[in-house]
Design a protein around this motif. Structure first.
Motif: not given
Length: 468
Positions: A25, A121, A150, A227, A229-231, A254-256
């Motif tokens: 990333d 991202s 992101i 939400t 982002v856990t990745e 990070l959030i989506d």
């Protein structure tokens, strides 16, 4: 064959070498750009210690690098970490030092702006920060927690119509600044645990974000706005080691989705029945279908309330709303979303003049069917039908006039001797002025008004009078 870690054969160094996954990333194009050559050299030096140290001899705590800034060495569950990168392969000896493979690029000492710019991202956020005039803020950030949308999240929203000030408000709403340092994931989870799975935290913009732990273990922001982002992990640190030398100056997650401050969100519409119950001085957003539109007045109606229909008057003597009545944009069957403050004129509830904060033509629909009532019901309960489209059959007017006069009230009667007020409004409010008075029985299909507690039939169009 042993490795050479540097061209200097006399060197004796330790290198923390990121593995291939560490670059997953990373915006390598930006990192390798000519204008970032100095930055790249600094990043490389931050991965180097000026002496060779085997993993078993590395002391935990802060250790100075060849760049001159510290990394934070910690041991967790028997694993060695350099900042937030885990040593996944240790003690690869070389002719001029030792190499330890880590699973992340060490960027924790870079400013928040640089860290976001180097993360693939989050390129959209970096660009938006520049558009909002917040580059210096992100560059000089201290004790910031940033919930970073992101790139794909920015693709779902249109920020083109926002002013620079509005855009700054949106970005500042993604930032929490705290004297006790940034909120890492462990701290956030602790706050949720202490508050039954939901907690509000005030942002730099001044309004709070609501965090909720969902049934499936995710962390939602403002309901369904975004939400975490856990990745790739929840925490990405920046700004260097903090003064207590046990953590970092800033963190971003990070959030989506892109968060919208409550003050910038479109208000949720309520039913017209609810709006009427709230009454005078209530600020409401309602949606309904236009049943009558003429002059300065529109009546809109929905299917709420005990009768299955509720209505209200919207009045604007001049302005875009009035113009769209005149040109036919707003007419019978037009569906509207209206925000404004309710007032009262001689008992009649309305959203009047400057109280009309905003409106939107949302489409076209069928005009609601009128509620059929008797003149007796009108006389007894007419106020319940205020601004609602009704039909009353079998009426006659008790008058010797042959033409309707504006600003005149007439008495309507039925065959049972019931009476009710039939009011022809002022010029510009009705088409009936100068039209012939029906000579016999007719049916009324129009809206109901009131004046000081007395219900009135308020014909707007000639067609509101139906004769055989």
């Amino acid at each position: 064959m042993r490795l050479n870690l540097t061209e200097n054969p006399e060197a004796d160094i330790t290198v923390f070498a990121p593995n291939n996954d560490a670059f997953a990333d990373i915006n390598t194009e930006a990192a390798l750009a000519d204008e970032n050559s100095e930055l790249l050299e600094e990043i490389v030096q931050y991965h180097v210690l000026n002496s060779s140290v085997l993993s078993g001899d590395i002391e935990t705590g802060t250790v100075s690098t060849a760049f001159g800034e510290d990394v934070l060495i910690t041991e967790r569950d028997g694993n060695l970490f350099v900042n937030e990168a885990q040593v996944v392969e240790a003690d690869i000896e070389a002719d001029n030092g030792v190499l330890h493979v880590v699973d992340g690029l060490l960027l924790e000492n870079r400013s928040l702006l640089e860290r976001i710019s180097l993360t693939a991202s989050t390129q959209a956020l970096a660009g938006t920060a520049a558009d909002a005039g917040l580059v210096d803020g992100f560059e000089d950030a201290e004790n910031w927690t940033v919930f970073t949308p992101i790139n794909e999240a920015f693709e779902e929203v249109d920020t083109g119509d926002l002013t620079e000030e509005e855009l700054a408000d949106v970005l500042q709403y993604h930032v929490i600044v705290g004297e006790d340092g940034p909120i890492d994931s462990e701290t956030l989870l602790g706050l949720l645990a202490d508050n039954d799975g939901e907690v509000e935290v005030e942002t730099a913009q001044g309004e709070p974000i609501t965090f909720t732990e969902t049934d499936d273990g995710a962390i939602a922001l403002n309901g369904d706005q975004a939400t975490l982002v856990t990745e790739g992990g929840l925490d990405r640190f920046a700004g260097g080691i903090n003064d207590s030398e046990d953590g970092y100056v800033n963190v971003f997650h990070l959030i989506d989705g892109v968060l919208t401050p409550p003050s910038m969100q479109e208000p949720e519409a309520i039913s017209i029945a609810e709006a009427r119950e709230q009454g005078v001085d209530a600020e409401v957003t309602i949606e309904g279908t236009v049943t009558r539109a003429f002059g300065d007045f529109v009546r809109i109606q929905d299917d709420s309330g005990d009768l299955g229909a509720s209505g209200i008057v919207i009045r604007q003597p001049e302005g875009s709303f009035n113009d769209e009545i005149a040109d036919g944009t707003i007419t019978e069957g037009t569906t509207l979303r209206v925000t404004g403050t309710i007032s009262e004129f001689n008992g009649l509830l309305q959203i009047n003049e400057d109280d009309l904060a905003s409106y939107e033509v949302t489409g076209e629909s069928e005009v609601p069917d009128p509620l059929t009532i008797t003149l007796s019901e009108f006389a007894e309960n007419g106020l319940d039908y205020e601004s609602v489209l009704v039909r009353i059959d079998g009426l006659t007017l008790d008058t010797e006039d042959t033409e309707f006069s504006n600003g005149t009230s007439y008495t309507a009667t039925d065959g049972d001797g019931n009476e009710g007020v039939f009011r022809v409004q002022q010029e510009g409010e009705t088409q009936l002025g100068g039209e012939p008075v029906p000579s016999g029985t007719f049916d009324y299909e129009g809206v109901i008004g009131q004046f000081q507690g007395e219900p009135q039939m308020i014909p707007v169009e000639v067609s509101d009078i139906i004769q055989e």
